[in-house]
Design a protein around this motif. Structure first.
Motif, PDB file in Angstrom:
ATOM      1  N   ILE A  73      62.804  21.408  -2.524  1.00  0.00           N
ATOM      2  CA  ILE A  73      61.395  21.757  -2.681  1.00  0.00           C
ATOM      3  C   ILE A  73      60.833  23.007  -1.758  1.00  0.00           C
ATOM      4  N   ASN A  74      60.253  23.604  -2.129  1.00  0.00           N
ATOM      5  CA  ASN A  74      59.583  24.808  -1.435  1.00  0.00           C
ATOM      6  C   ASN A  74      58.191  24.834  -1.173  1.00  0.00           C
ATOM      7  N   ILE A  75      57.595  24.955  -0.096  1.00  0.00           N
ATOM      8  CA  ILE A  75      56.392  24.896   0.101  1.00  0.00           C
ATOM      9  C   ILE A  75      55.518  26.177   0.326  1.00  0.00           C
ATOM     10  N   SER A  76      54.742  26.603  -0.622  1.00  0.00           N
ATOM     11  CA  SER A  76      54.448  27.689  -0.723  1.00  0.00           C
ATOM     12  C   SER A  76      52.873  27.746  -0.139  1.00  0.00           C
ATOM     13  N   SER A  77      51.971  28.341  -0.999  1.00  0.00           N
ATOM     14  CA  SER A  77      50.345  28.383  -0.612  1.00  0.00           C
ATOM     15  C   SER A  77      49.694  28.862  -1.657  1.00  0.00           C
ATOM     16  N   VAL A  78      48.530  28.507  -1.860  1.00  0.00           N
ATOM     17  CA  VAL A  78      47.414  29.122  -2.797  1.00  0.00           C
ATOM     18  C   VAL A  78      47.069  30.735  -2.187  1.00  0.00           C
ATOM     19  N   GLN A 107      45.967  38.544   5.489  1.00  0.00           N
ATOM     20  CA  GLN A 107      47.304  37.835   5.500  1.00  0.00           C
ATOM     21  C   GLN A 107      48.377  38.687   4.462  1.00  0.00           C
ATOM     22  N   ALA A 108      48.560  39.876   4.464  1.00  0.00           N
ATOM     23  CA  ALA A 108      49.285  40.549   3.489  1.00  0.00           C
ATOM     24  C   ALA A 108      50.860  40.265   3.744  1.00  0.00           C
ATOM     25  N   ASN A 109      51.284  39.993   5.045  1.00  0.00           N
ATOM     26  CA  ASN A 109      52.638  39.546   5.192  1.00  0.00           C
ATOM     27  C   ASN A 109      52.832  38.077   4.633  1.00  0.00           C
ATOM     28  N   TYR A 110      51.730  37.340   5.095  1.00  0.00           N
ATOM     29  CA  TYR A 110      52.243  35.657   4.673  1.00  0.00           C
ATOM     30  C   TYR A 110      51.962  35.556   3.253  1.00  0.00           C
ATOM     31  N   ALA A 111      51.161  36.339   2.563  1.00  0.00           N
ATOM     32  CA  ALA A 111      50.834  36.046   1.114  1.00  0.00           C
ATOM     33  C   ALA A 111      51.973  36.669   0.426  1.00  0.00           C
ATOM     34  N   THR A 112      52.530  37.649   1.024  1.00  0.00           N
ATOM     35  CA  THR A 112      53.680  38.260   0.243  1.00  0.00           C
ATOM     36  C   THR A 112      54.896  37.190   0.448  1.00  0.00           C
ATOM     37  N   THR A 113      55.043  36.598   1.567  1.00  0.00           N
ATOM     38  CA  THR A 113      56.332  35.485   1.592  1.00  0.00           C
ATOM     39  C   THR A 113      56.187  34.208   0.631  1.00  0.00           C
ATOM     40  N   LYS A 114      54.821  33.957   0.592  1.00  0.00           N
ATOM     41  CA  LYS A 114      54.363  32.694  -0.038  1.00  0.00           C
ATOM     42  C   LYS A 114      54.559  32.644  -1.904  1.00  0.00           C
ATOM     43  N   ALA A 174      52.356  24.404  -3.818  1.00  0.00           N
ATOM     44  CA  ALA A 174      51.436  25.461  -3.502  1.00  0.00           C
ATOM     45  C   ALA A 174      50.309  24.549  -3.041  1.00  0.00           C
ATOM     46  N   PRO A 175      50.120  24.254  -1.858  1.00  0.00           N
ATOM     47  CA  PRO A 175      48.908  23.635  -1.271  1.00  0.00           C
ATOM     48  C   PRO A 175      47.707  24.765  -1.081  1.00  0.00           C
ATOM     49  N   GLY A 176      46.504  24.248  -1.208  1.00  0.00           N
ATOM     50  CA  GLY A 176      45.272  25.029  -1.200  1.00  0.00           C
ATOM     51  C   GLY A 176      45.067  24.921   0.630  1.00  0.00           C
ATOM     52  N   PHE A 177      43.915  24.930   0.748  1.00  0.00           N
ATOM     53  CA  PHE A 177      43.594  24.971   2.553  1.00  0.00           C
ATOM     54  C   PHE A 177      43.543  23.349   2.814  1.00  0.00           C
ATOM     55  N   VAL A 178      44.284  22.935   3.894  1.00  0.00           N
ATOM     56  CA  VAL A 178      44.628  21.607   4.230  1.00  0.00           C
ATOM     57  C   VAL A 178      44.171  21.439   5.759  1.00  0.00           C
ATOM     58  N   LYS A 179      43.611  20.156   5.880  1.00  0.00           N
ATOM     59  CA  LYS A 179      43.198  20.023   7.034  1.00  0.00           C
ATOM     60  C   LYS A 179      44.363  19.846   8.241  1.00  0.00           C
ATOM     61  N   THR A 180      44.664  20.980   8.975  1.00  0.00           N
ATOM     62  CA  THR A 180      46.024  21.179   9.825  1.00  0.00           C
ATOM     63  C   THR A 180      45.506  21.901  10.989  1.00  0.00           C
ATOM     64  N   ASP A 181      46.264  21.819  12.017  1.00  0.00           N
ATOM     65  CA  ASP A 181      46.062  22.835  13.003  1.00  0.00           C
ATOM     66  C   ASP A 181      45.537  24.142  12.888  1.00  0.00           C
TER      67      ASP A 181
END
Length: 247
Positions: free
Chosen positions: A138-143, A152-159, A184-191
């Protein structure tokens, strides 16, 4: 929906979404490996929470970007619990900058952790997952991997890269009855979200049809479902848990 006896490695599970996943799997009877890079005290809190709920857990320090450390972690896990049945690739970092200001070092560091770490952990655990009774990757990606995001060009590319990786591994695991899926979560209430300026968060909320940020539990429930036998006919999928955001 029991996970009794299943050994689950959750990377980056000392806080945030990873912590929620680890604690939920532990409460269902899994043997949980709480991986952390530097947050040792927080990792031990997760372990204690799992054990207080009647589960089993160990903490293991490893930087997922370092193959040697990942292999050492694997040896610790297998010495304790035996082969790994479920790998949740959750660990990730951000180094946010507009692309015009982003250095190659900023780019490489995010690639090393968010994609390199996934390679290292999956490569090390691959045979266990393939040979397990209904093994799970199970891989955790992102919206953000689906939509892109300013700065977030670097982060978006990895996800985004996790989508192709997940699909390919799903094909390679399929004949043995094990699966690979991507959440692929959306925006989550985390730190991480807490650090975002209020005016930016207001703009994000305007793009979410359900008009709220996700709770960690919203993501955890999907990951736990994918980890269980009930998801056995689903593989190679990208599961968007994002409140209805388009992508």
């Amino acid at each position: 929906m029991s996970m009794d006896g299943r050994t689950c490695l959750v990377t980056g599970s000392s806080k945030g979404i990873g912590r929620g996943i680890a604690e939920d799997l532990g409460s269902r009877g899994a043997n949980v490996v709480v991986n952390y890079r530097s947050s040792e005290a927080a990792a031990h809190e997760v372990k204690d929470t799992i054990e207080d709920s009647g589960g089993n857990a160990i903490t293991v320090q490893a930087d997922v970007a370092n193959m040697g450390e990942v292999q050492s972690m694997y040896e610790t896990v297998t010495d304790t619990y035996g082969n790994i049945d479920v790998l949740v690739n959750n660990a990730g970092i951000t180094v946010d900058k507009k692309f015009e200001n982003m250095t190659r070092e900023d780019w490489d560091r995010v690639m090393e952790v968010n994609l390199g770490g996934v390679f290292n952990c999956t490569k090390t655990c691959f045979e266990d997952i393939r040979e397990a009774h209904e093994g799970r990757l199970i891989n955790i990606s992102s919206v953000v991997g689906q939509q892109g995001n300013y700065g977030q060009a670097n982060y978006a590319t990895t996800k985004s890269g996790l989508f192709g990786f997940t699909r390919t591994i799903a094909l390679e695991l399929a004949r043995d009855g094990s699966t690979a899926n991507c959440v692929a979560p959306g925006f989550v209430k985390t730190d991480m979200l807490a650090d975002v300026p209020d005016r930016v968060k207001e703009g994000i909320l305007e793009r979410i049809p359900l008009d709220r940020f996700a709770e960690v539990e919203d993501i955890v429930s999907m990951v736990t479902f994918v980890a269980q036998e009930q998801s056995s006919y689903m593989t190679g999928q990208v599961l968007g848990i994002n409140g209805g955001m388009e992508w």
